[in-house]
Motif scaffolding. Structure first.
Motif, PDB file in Angstrom:
ATOM      1  N   ILE A  34       0.854  -1.190   0.000  1.00 14.89           N
ATOM      2  CA  ILE A  34       0.000   0.000   0.000  1.00 14.89           C
ATOM      3  C   ILE A  34       0.890   1.241   0.000  1.00 14.89           C
ATOM      4  O   ILE A  34       1.845   1.328   0.762  1.00 14.89           O
ATOM      5  N   GLY A  35       0.592   2.172  -0.890  1.00 17.18           N
ATOM      6  CA  GLY A  35       1.380   3.384  -1.029  1.00 17.18           C
ATOM      7  C   GLY A  35       2.501   3.265  -2.041  1.00 17.18           C
ATOM      8  O   GLY A  35       3.147   4.248  -2.376  1.00 17.18           O
ATOM      9  N   GLY A  36       2.737   2.069  -2.579  1.00 16.89           N
ATOM     10  CA  GLY A  36       3.791   1.842  -3.565  1.00 16.89           C
ATOM     11  C   GLY A  36       3.226   1.156  -4.797  1.00 16.89           C
ATOM     12  O   GLY A  36       2.131   1.481  -5.255  1.00 16.89           O
ATOM     13  N   ASN A  37       3.957   0.191  -5.315  1.00 14.02           N
ATOM     14  CA  ASN A  37       3.492  -0.613  -6.454  1.00 14.02           C
ATOM     15  C   ASN A  37       2.555  -1.686  -5.925  1.00 14.02           C
ATOM     16  O   ASN A  37       2.967  -2.811  -5.662  1.00 14.02           O
ATOM     17  N   SER A  38       1.313  -1.331  -5.736  1.00  9.74           N
ATOM     18  CA  SER A  38       0.356  -2.163  -5.018  1.00  9.74           C
ATOM     19  C   SER A  38      -0.130  -3.346  -5.843  1.00  9.74           C
ATOM     20  O   SER A  38      -0.269  -3.273  -7.053  1.00  9.74           O
ATOM     21  N   GLY A  39      -0.422  -4.415  -5.132  1.00  9.73           N
ATOM     22  CA  GLY A  39      -1.019  -5.591  -5.729  1.00  9.73           C
ATOM     23  C   GLY A  39      -2.218  -6.014  -4.903  1.00  9.73           C
ATOM     24  O   GLY A  39      -2.258  -5.826  -3.691  1.00  9.73           O
TER      25      GLY A  39
END
Length: 82
Positions: A34-39
């Motif tokens: 969460i907050g980045g390259n989310s999956g």
């Protein structure tokens, strides 16, 4: 009765939807990074796992994604969150 269990960590949100009538897991999944390259991963017993990369800026956005997925016409498992 159905219960939504949430485990929120520093950069993830895990969830399970449990049917308490027979104590079985209806669906489970995770919002990662969460907050980045989310999956996002969504699992329903007996179905192919659903995965997608989608921006999830905050934990609030992750929770909204979980609720929307549970009632989604294609991948969802309940008609409403009421």
């Amino acid at each position: 009765m159905k219960i939504l269990v949430i485990n929120a960590g520093s950069s993830s949100l895990k969830f399970q939807l449990i049917d308490m009538d027979n104590e079985s897991v209806i669906a489970k999944g995770i919002c990662e990074e969460i907050g980045g390259n989310s999956g996002f991963k969504f699992k329903v017993p007996g179905r192919e796992d659903y995965k997608k990369n989608v921006p999830i800026p905050t934990h609030a956005d992750a929770f909204k994604l979980v609720l929307a997925s549970l009632v989604d016409p294609e991948i969802g498992v309940i008609k409403s969150v009421d």
